[in-house]
Design a protein around this motif. Structure first.
Motif, PDB file in Angstrom:
ATOM      1  N   LEU A   1       0.822  -1.219   0.000  1.00 57.57           N
ATOM      2  CA  LEU A   1       0.000   0.000   0.000  1.00 57.57           C
ATOM      3  C   LEU A   1       0.851   1.263   0.000  1.00 57.57           C
ATOM      4  N   LEU A   2       2.047   1.179   0.540  1.00 57.39           N
ATOM      5  CA  LEU A   2       2.941   2.340   0.516  1.00 57.39           C
ATOM      6  C   LEU A   2       3.373   2.676  -0.914  1.00 57.39           C
ATOM      7  N   ASN A   3       3.240   1.715  -1.815  1.00 59.08           N
ATOM      8  CA  ASN A   3       3.550   1.983  -3.221  1.00 59.08           C
ATOM      9  C   ASN A   3       2.398   2.653  -3.956  1.00 59.08           C
ATOM     10  N   ILE A   4       1.241   2.755  -3.282  1.00 61.20           N
ATOM     11  CA  ILE A   4       0.049   3.327  -3.910  1.00 61.20           C
ATOM     12  C   ILE A   4      -0.154   4.781  -3.523  1.00 61.20           C
ATOM     13  N   SER A   5       0.012   5.097  -2.239  1.00 59.38           N
ATOM     14  CA  SER A   5      -0.211   6.465  -1.764  1.00 59.38           C
ATOM     15  C   SER A   5       0.279   6.591  -0.326  1.00 59.38           C
ATOM     16  N   ILE A   6      -0.071   7.703   0.311  1.00 59.40           N
ATOM     17  CA  ILE A   6       0.221   7.892   1.729  1.00 59.40           C
ATOM     18  C   ILE A   6      -0.641   6.926   2.541  1.00 59.40           C
ATOM     19  N   ASN A   7      -0.088   6.381   3.603  1.00 66.01           N
ATOM     20  CA  ASN A   7      -0.810   5.435   4.460  1.00 66.01           C
ATOM     21  C   ASN A   7      -0.989   5.985   5.864  1.00 66.01           C
ATOM     22  N   LYS A   8      -2.141   5.665   6.478  1.00 67.94           N
ATOM     23  CA  LYS A   8      -2.274   5.913   7.909  1.00 67.94           C
ATOM     24  C   LYS A   8      -1.570   4.775   8.637  1.00 67.94           C
ATOM     25  N   TYR A   9      -0.671   5.122   9.539  1.00 66.14           N
ATOM     26  CA  TYR A   9       0.059   4.115  10.307  1.00 66.14           C
ATOM     27  C   TYR A   9      -0.747   3.708  11.532  1.00 66.14           C
ATOM     28  N   TRP A  10      -1.074   4.693  12.360  1.00 66.21           N
ATOM     29  CA  TRP A  10      -1.936   4.435  13.507  1.00 66.21           C
ATOM     30  C   TRP A  10      -2.280   5.757  14.163  1.00 66.21           C
ATOM     31  N   GLY A  11      -3.085   5.712  15.220  1.00 64.71           N
ATOM     32  CA  GLY A  11      -3.404   6.918  15.971  1.00 64.71           C
ATOM     33  C   GLY A  11      -4.819   7.404  15.733  1.00 64.71           C
ATOM     34  N   ALA A  12      -5.014   8.700  15.963  1.00 65.24           N
ATOM     35  CA  ALA A  12      -6.343   9.314  15.884  1.00 65.24           C
ATOM     36  C   ALA A  12      -6.895   9.283  14.465  1.00 65.24           C
ATOM     37  N   ASN A  13      -8.222   9.410  14.369  1.00 59.88           N
ATOM     38  CA  ASN A  13      -8.865   9.564  13.070  1.00 59.88           C
ATOM     39  C   ASN A  13      -8.610  10.972  12.541  1.00 59.88           C
ATOM     40  N   PRO A  14      -8.785  11.195  11.254  1.00 61.98           N
ATOM     41  CA  PRO A  14      -8.510  12.525  10.678  1.00 61.98           C
ATOM     42  C   PRO A  14      -9.258  13.646  11.387  1.00 61.98           C
ATOM     43  N   ASN A  15      -8.527  14.695  11.722  1.00 61.94           N
ATOM     44  CA  ASN A  15      -9.070  15.922  12.320  1.00 61.94           C
ATOM     45  C   ASN A  15      -9.761  15.691  13.665  1.00 61.94           C
ATOM     46  N   GLU A  16      -9.306  14.670  14.381  1.00 63.68           N
ATOM     47  CA  GLU A  16      -9.812  14.426  15.728  1.00 63.68           C
ATOM     48  C   GLU A  16      -8.676  14.535  16.727  1.00 63.68           C
ATOM     49  N   VAL A  17      -9.033  14.753  17.996  1.00 57.39           N
ATOM     50  CA  VAL A  17      -8.019  14.899  19.048  1.00 57.39           C
ATOM     51  C   VAL A  17      -7.140  13.664  19.097  1.00 57.39           C
ATOM     52  N   GLY A  18      -5.848  13.902  19.187  1.00 61.67           N
ATOM     53  CA  GLY A  18      -4.876  12.818  19.195  1.00 61.67           C
ATOM     54  C   GLY A  18      -3.816  13.066  18.146  1.00 61.67           C
ATOM     55  N   ASN A  19      -3.071  12.023  17.822  1.00 60.38           N
ATOM     56  CA  ASN A  19      -1.967  12.140  16.871  1.00 60.38           C
ATOM     57  C   ASN A  19      -2.176  11.130  15.740  1.00 60.38           C
ATOM     58  N   MET A  20      -2.562  11.631  14.586  1.00 60.82           N
ATOM     59  CA  MET A  20      -2.717  10.762  13.421  1.00 60.82           C
ATOM     60  C   MET A  20      -1.368  10.645  12.730  1.00 60.82           C
ATOM     61  N   VAL A  21      -0.824   9.406  12.698  1.00 59.04           N
ATOM     62  CA  VAL A  21       0.511   9.173  12.138  1.00 59.04           C
ATOM     63  C   VAL A  21       0.381   8.639  10.716  1.00 59.04           C
ATOM     64  N   MET A  22       1.073   9.285   9.780  1.00 64.12           N
ATOM     65  CA  MET A  22       1.023   8.900   8.373  1.00 64.12           C
ATOM     66  C   MET A  22       2.415   8.579   7.855  1.00 64.12           C
ATOM     67  N   LEU A  23       2.494   7.571   6.985  1.00 62.91           N
ATOM     68  CA  LEU A  23       3.752   7.149   6.389  1.00 62.91           C
ATOM     69  C   LEU A  23       3.721   7.361   4.884  1.00 62.91           C
ATOM     70  N   GLY A  24       4.875   7.650   4.324  1.00 62.81           N
ATOM     71  CA  GLY A  24       4.975   7.782   2.870  1.00 62.81           C
ATOM     72  C   GLY A  24       6.391   7.491   2.417  1.00 62.81           C
ATOM     73  N   HIS A  25       6.530   6.883   1.245  1.00 57.90           N
ATOM     74  CA  HIS A  25       7.859   6.600   0.710  1.00 57.90           C
ATOM     75  C   HIS A  25       8.581   7.884   0.324  1.00 57.90           C
ATOM     76  N   ASN A  26       9.890   7.848   0.478  1.00 55.57           N
ATOM     77  CA  ASN A  26      10.747   8.956   0.065  1.00 55.57           C
ATOM     78  C   ASN A  26      11.335   8.604  -1.302  1.00 55.57           C
ATOM     79  N   TYR A  27      10.520   8.800  -2.344  1.00 53.74           N
ATOM     80  CA  TYR A  27      10.964   8.451  -3.691  1.00 53.74           C
ATOM     81  C   TYR A  27      11.859   9.543  -4.275  1.00 53.74           C
TER      82      TYR A  27
END
Length: 245
Positions: A138-164
């Motif tokens: 999936l990292l070859n397709i787009s940005i991925n949610k790794y774990w954490g809060a849902n979008p725009n909600e309290v907490g820390n939404m962690v996202m991963l992406g390849h450094n191409y």
């Protein structure tokens, strides 16, 4: 006199024979011991790797992400990668498409993937859908949610992406500056602006930046691979943390 000479000669021959036999035995014992040590050492290394991963509560997919390109574990990572086929991962992701909490994204390969948000960083020209789960495929397709809060909600939404190297996904992320604006649009269409307040380079096992202790703030953390001095393998990770304003 002759008998004495013959006796001494036989005695020397026997001693030489015994010495040769002892040398052969020593060589055989040494080879056998080395094989046992090599086998034990390989098993010990493999067990240490597995124990290290299990101790950090990693699953197969997160192992691939967290220590991707780590030379020390290259063979182990290769084995794990072969165990997880793209089809299995795609099915896992697409299985969420009936969920009202996810959207859809049709990639250039014609396949659909479940998404939970859109990430936009105007200053870097980064604008991609955020897939609802993560894996090496999936990292070859787009940005991925790794774990954490849902979008725009309290907490820390962690996202991963390849450094191409061609600048796709998080290929430009290392150029982000404190104060830069990161925008997250959730499935309801609501867009929040986040301001970057911290960036850094960390070891692959340093997960402090993924903490959910945000003191009631709504935050995002973006992570990608970092190549030290142009090395072929990314031995570090670059992260950027931003807080909703």
């Amino acid at each position: 006199m002759k008998n004495i000479y013959e006796y001494k000669t036989k005695k020397i021959t026997i001693i030489q024979y015994i010495i040769v036999v002892l040398i052969i035995l020593i060589i055989l014992i040494t080879i056998f011991s080395f094989n046992i040590y090599a086998t034990y050492n390989n098993e010990s290394i493999n067990q240490n790797i597995i124990t290290e991963f299990e101790g950090n509560n990693y699953n197969n997919e997160s192992i691939i992400k967290v220590i991707l390109d780590e030379p020390k574990y290259a063979d182990y990572i290769k084995d794990l990668s072969e165990e997880i086929s793209n089809e299995e991962i795609e099915e896992e992701n697409v299985s969420d498409l009936g969920n009202t909490n996810v959207g859809t994204y049709t990639a250039t390969n014609g396949k659909r993937y479940s998404t939970i948000a859109t990430l936009n960083i105007p200053s870097l020209g980064i604008n991609y859908p955020v897939l609802s789960s993560t894996s090496e495929a999936l990292l070859n397709i787009s940005i991925n949610k790794y774990w954490g809060a849902n979008p725009n909600e309290v907490g820390n939404m962690v996202m991963l992406g390849h450094n191409y190297k061609d600048s796709r996904f998080f290929g430009k992320l290392i150029n982000i500056q404190n104060g830069a604006i990161v925008q997250v649009t959730d499935l309801s269409g609501r867009t929040l602006d986040y301001k970057v307040y911290e960036t850094g380079i960390i070891d692959p096992y340093d997960t402090a930046c993924t903490s959910q202790l945000t003191n009631g703030n709504t935050e995002v953390t973006l992570i990608t691979c970092y190549y030290v001095n142009g090395n072929a393998h990314a031995t570090k990770r670059f992260y950027a943390k931003a807080r909703a304003i």
